[in-house]
Design a protein around this motif. Structure first.
Motif, PDB file in Angstrom:
ATOM      1  N   MET A   1       9.297  31.927  -5.018  1.00 42.74           N
ATOM      2  CA  MET A   1       9.984  30.739  -4.506  1.00 42.74           C
ATOM      3  C   MET A   1       9.314  29.481  -5.030  1.00 42.74           C
ATOM      4  N   ARG A   2      10.122  28.582  -5.585  1.00 42.48           N
ATOM      5  CA  ARG A   2       9.609  27.317  -6.086  1.00 42.48           C
ATOM      6  C   ARG A   2       9.574  26.301  -4.951  1.00 42.48           C
ATOM      7  N   LEU A   3       8.463  25.605  -4.808  1.00 47.91           N
ATOM      8  CA  LEU A   3       8.319  24.680  -3.693  1.00 47.91           C
ATOM      9  C   LEU A   3       7.899  23.290  -4.166  1.00 47.91           C
ATOM     10  N   VAL A   4       8.599  22.301  -3.639  1.00 48.48           N
ATOM     11  CA  VAL A   4       8.207  20.908  -3.843  1.00 48.48           C
ATOM     12  C   VAL A   4       8.069  20.279  -2.464  1.00 48.48           C
ATOM     13  N   GLY A   5       7.115  19.394  -2.330  1.00 43.57           N
ATOM     14  CA  GLY A   5       6.926  18.680  -1.078  1.00 43.57           C
ATOM     15  C   GLY A   5       7.473  17.270  -1.181  1.00 43.57           C
ATOM     16  N   CYS A   6       7.874  16.721  -0.046  1.00 41.22           N
ATOM     17  CA  CYS A   6       8.320  15.335   0.010  1.00 41.22           C
ATOM     18  C   CYS A   6       7.705  14.704   1.254  1.00 41.22           C
ATOM     19  N   VAL A   7       7.166  13.492   1.103  1.00 36.88           N
ATOM     20  CA  VAL A   7       6.437  12.852   2.199  1.00 36.88           C
ATOM     21  C   VAL A   7       6.915  11.408   2.374  1.00 36.88           C
ATOM     22  N   PRO A   8       8.146  11.204   2.823  1.00 39.01           N
ATOM     23  CA  PRO A   8       8.646   9.840   2.995  1.00 39.01           C
ATOM     24  C   PRO A   8       7.959   9.116   4.146  1.00 39.01           C
ATOM     25  N   ASN A   9       7.744   7.817   3.967  1.00 38.71           N
ATOM     26  CA  ASN A   9       7.174   6.949   5.000  1.00 38.71           C
ATOM     27  C   ASN A   9       8.244   5.977   5.450  1.00 38.71           C
ATOM     28  N   PHE A  10       8.579   6.021   6.727  1.00 40.12           N
ATOM     29  CA  PHE A  10       9.606   5.156   7.285  1.00 40.12           C
ATOM     30  C   PHE A  10       8.979   4.082   8.166  1.00 40.12           C
ATOM     31  N   SER A  11       9.516   2.879   8.104  1.00 41.72           N
ATOM     32  CA  SER A  11       8.950   1.752   8.853  1.00 41.72           C
ATOM     33  C   SER A  11       9.498   1.724  10.288  1.00 41.72           C
ATOM     34  N   GLU A  12       9.201   2.787  10.998  1.00 42.75           N
ATOM     35  CA  GLU A  12       9.537   2.890  12.424  1.00 42.75           C
ATOM     36  C   GLU A  12       8.586   3.887  13.075  1.00 42.75           C
ATOM     37  N   GLY A  13       7.795   3.414  14.023  1.00 43.76           N
ATOM     38  CA  GLY A  13       6.871   4.311  14.702  1.00 43.76           C
ATOM     39  C   GLY A  13       6.880   4.130  16.202  1.00 43.76           C
ATOM     40  N   ARG A  14       7.906   3.440  16.719  1.00 44.76           N
ATOM     41  CA  ARG A  14       7.936   3.122  18.152  1.00 44.76           C
ATOM     42  C   ARG A  14       9.195   3.625  18.858  1.00 44.76           C
ATOM     43  N   ASN A  15      10.291   3.653  18.177  1.00 46.67           N
ATOM     44  CA  ASN A  15      11.550   4.063  18.784  1.00 46.67           C
ATOM     45  C   ASN A  15      11.784   5.556  18.490  1.00 46.67           C
TER      46      ASN A  15
END
Length: 297
Positions: A1-15
């Motif tokens: 199995m081929r695996l790629v990771g993705c690590v998005p950072n979203f500007s919301e940490g309270r709601n």
């Protein structure tokens, strides 16, 4: 199995409602495994980690980005962490049987879709960068959301995709490809932000510190302390324990101690093992001595 990771950072940490809605877009895609969701109230930021086959990960990344720009309004956003967009940064990471070149192609594809369909300026960074100076995310993000309105009009600041105009609601997004990094934070027993900033200046590469460390000093209002917030971009060349010891020594100059440390998201076991070997002064220790390695095999 081929695996790629993705690590998005979203500007919301309270709601939490908004965060859960974004994460649900990832969970909907078959073949994609949600690994970690790390939120921080003070940073007002959420870091999501997921893995899967390249094609499925690309779909999940776009769907999550699309949902995030629907929910997050950057014109009202405040937080301690530097940021420039609702979807601040989206890196693709080769994990298993996937090359960096393939991750670059994924970054280009996602950047083109975000720019064209969501009408957001996109800058490619790290291994996907189209200009040498854009390899450094901190260079792209300098001035943050507020400063980009003027910066994007300056020579050399045309985005790789999307309009040459900041999206007022969604800001600007960076998409890239990179090796694994470690988000490593050190909290100090003081409320003096200048101390954290001075220590960050001592350890980060751009100020003459460690080559593979990016660092800023931030205030943790809810904890009544300050933090040296870092990205370790190559833990093999700049190990965790070496950075920790310098921060400890620098803090002692101000009569301050370390309260605690934290890792945001995932960390390669090799990085923690190296730290254990160093502090325990293990002589001749080998990976073959780790019981779990045989279990996993």
């Amino acid at each position: 199995m081929r695996l790629v990771g993705c690590v998005p950072n979203f500007s919301e940490g309270r709601n939490k409602t908004k965060i859960n809605s974004i994460v649900e877009e990832i969970k909907k895609i078959d073949g994609v495994k949600l690994i970690d969701v790390s939120t921080d109230y003070n940073h007002n930021r959420t870091v999501v980690t997921f893995l899967g086959e390249p094609e499925e990960v690309a779909v999940a990344a776009y769907n999550a980005c699309r949902r995030a720009v629907e929910l997050i309004d950057m014109s009202k956003h405040t937080g301690e962490h530097p940021r420039m967009g609702a979807v601040d940064v989206v890196p693709f990471v080769p994990v298993k049987d996937v090359t960096m070149e393939e991750c670059i192609e994924l970054a280009e594809e996602l950047g083109r879709k975000i720019g064209g369909e969501l009408h957001i300026p996109v800058y490619l960074y790290e291994a996907a960068a189209t200009k040498p100076e854009r390899e450094d995310l901190a260079y792209i993000r300098k001035g943050q959301y507020e400063g980009f309105f003027d910066k994007i009009k300056q020579p050399g600041w045309e985005p790789d995709f999307g309009p040459r105009e900041v999206n007022i609601k969604s800001g600007v997004t960076a998409v890239g490809a990179r090796p694994p990094l470690i988000a490593f934070n050190v909290n100090l027993n003081t409320q003096n932000l200048d101390i954290a900033k001075n220590i960050a200046r001592a350890v980060r590469n751009s100020s003459g510190g460690f080559r593979y460390v990016k660092a800023v000093g931030v205030n943790l209002e809810d904890k009544k302390m300050v933090q040296v917030s870092m990205n370790m971009t190559d833990y093999k060349k700049t190990p965790l324990h070496r950075v920790y010891e310098l921060i400890k020594a620098e803090a002692s100059r101000y009569g301050v101690s370390i309260a605690e440390t934290e890792i945001v998201g995932l960390v390669p076991s090799e990085a923690l093992l190296e730290t254990a070997v160093s502090y325990l002064q293990l002589h001749g220790f080998r990976n073959e001595q780790i019981l779990e390695n045989y279990i996993y095999e």
